[in-house]
Scaffold this motif. Sequence first.
Motif, short mmCIF file in Angstrom:
data_model
loop_
_atom_site.label_atom_id
_atom_site.label_comp_id
_atom_site.label_asym_id
_atom_site.label_seq_id
_atom_site.Cartn_x
_atom_site.Cartn_y
_atom_site.Cartn_z
N MET A 1 0.78 -1.19 0.06
CA MET A 1 0.01 -0.10 0.09
C MET A 1 0.91 1.29 0.12
SD MET A 1 -2.96 1.30 2.60
CE MET A 1 -3.71 -0.41 2.64
N PRO A 2 0.76 2.37 -0.71
CA PRO A 2 1.43 3.37 -0.88
C PRO A 2 1.19 4.22 0.54
CG PRO A 2 -0.69 3.78 -2.06
CD PRO A 2 -0.53 2.31 -1.67
N GLU A 3 2.04 5.14 0.79
CA GLU A 3 1.93 5.95 1.96
C GLU A 3 0.87 6.78 2.11
OE1 GLU A 3 5.60 8.12 2.73
OE2 GLU A 3 6.93 6.41 1.98
N ASN A 4 0.37 7.22 1.00
CA ASN A 4 -0.94 8.20 1.38
C ASN A 4 -1.96 7.83 0.44
OD1 ASN A 4 0.61 10.05 3.05
ND2 ASN A 4 1.68 10.63 1.23
N PRO A 5 -2.49 6.56 0.89
CA PRO A 5 -4.08 6.14 0.20
C PRO A 5 -5.15 7.19 0.39
CG PRO A 5 -3.67 4.87 1.98
CD PRO A 5 -2.48 5.87 2.01
N ARG A 28 -3.43 2.21 -5.19
CA ARG A 28 -2.99 1.30 -6.15
C ARG A 28 -1.89 0.81 -5.61
NH1 ARG A 28 -4.99 1.84 -11.12
NH2 ARG A 28 -3.41 1.00 -12.09
N THR A 29 -1.57 -0.63 -5.95
CA THR A 29 -0.49 -1.37 -5.43
C THR A 29 0.75 -0.66 -5.91
OG1 THR A 29 -0.48 -2.90 -7.31
CG2 THR A 29 -1.96 -3.42 -5.16
N THR A 30 1.94 -1.25 -5.23
CA THR A 30 3.20 -0.62 -5.72
C THR A 30 4.00 -1.66 -6.61
OG1 THR A 30 4.18 -1.55 -3.45
CG2 THR A 30 3.17 0.81 -3.26
N ASP A 31 3.19 -2.24 -7.01
CA ASP A 31 4.21 -3.08 -7.88
C ASP A 31 4.73 -2.48 -8.93
OD1 ASP A 31 4.68 -5.01 -9.84
OD2 ASP A 31 3.13 -6.58 -9.41
N SER A 32 5.92 -2.63 -9.46
CA SER A 32 6.50 -1.55 -10.46
C SER A 32 6.09 -2.12 -11.66
CB SER A 32 7.98 -1.59 -10.28
OG SER A 32 8.57 -3.09 -10.44
N GLU A 33 5.67 -3.49 -12.21
CA GLU A 33 5.49 -3.77 -13.21
C GLU A 33 3.96 -4.04 -13.49
OE1 GLU A 33 7.34 -7.19 -14.48
OE2 GLU A 33 9.25 -6.84 -13.71
#
Length: 85
Positions: A1-5, A28-33
């Motif tokens: 989870m990102p820092e500021n949802p 949004r998930t932090t998955d880079s791909e």
Amino acid sequence: MPENPVTRPDDEAEYRGEDAARNTIAYRTTDSENPLPREVQIFSCRDSGGDMYKLTVSFPGAGDFTARGREVARIAIADLDIGTL
């Protein structure tokens, strides 16, 4: 989870006529791909003895499963029955 949802608290949440807390979190998930939208509903309440309980329902944040996830969360919270342990 990102820092500021993005959060949406429900100021009118109750459990058995007592104040409770309900918060919907979209991120949004932090998955880079393949980052994916997600939504989480967290419901917290206290029983008459002061013990805290939390129910968390997480589901996709886009598509037809979003509406289904919201319905599952609504029913789970409505049907929550915390008995004496």
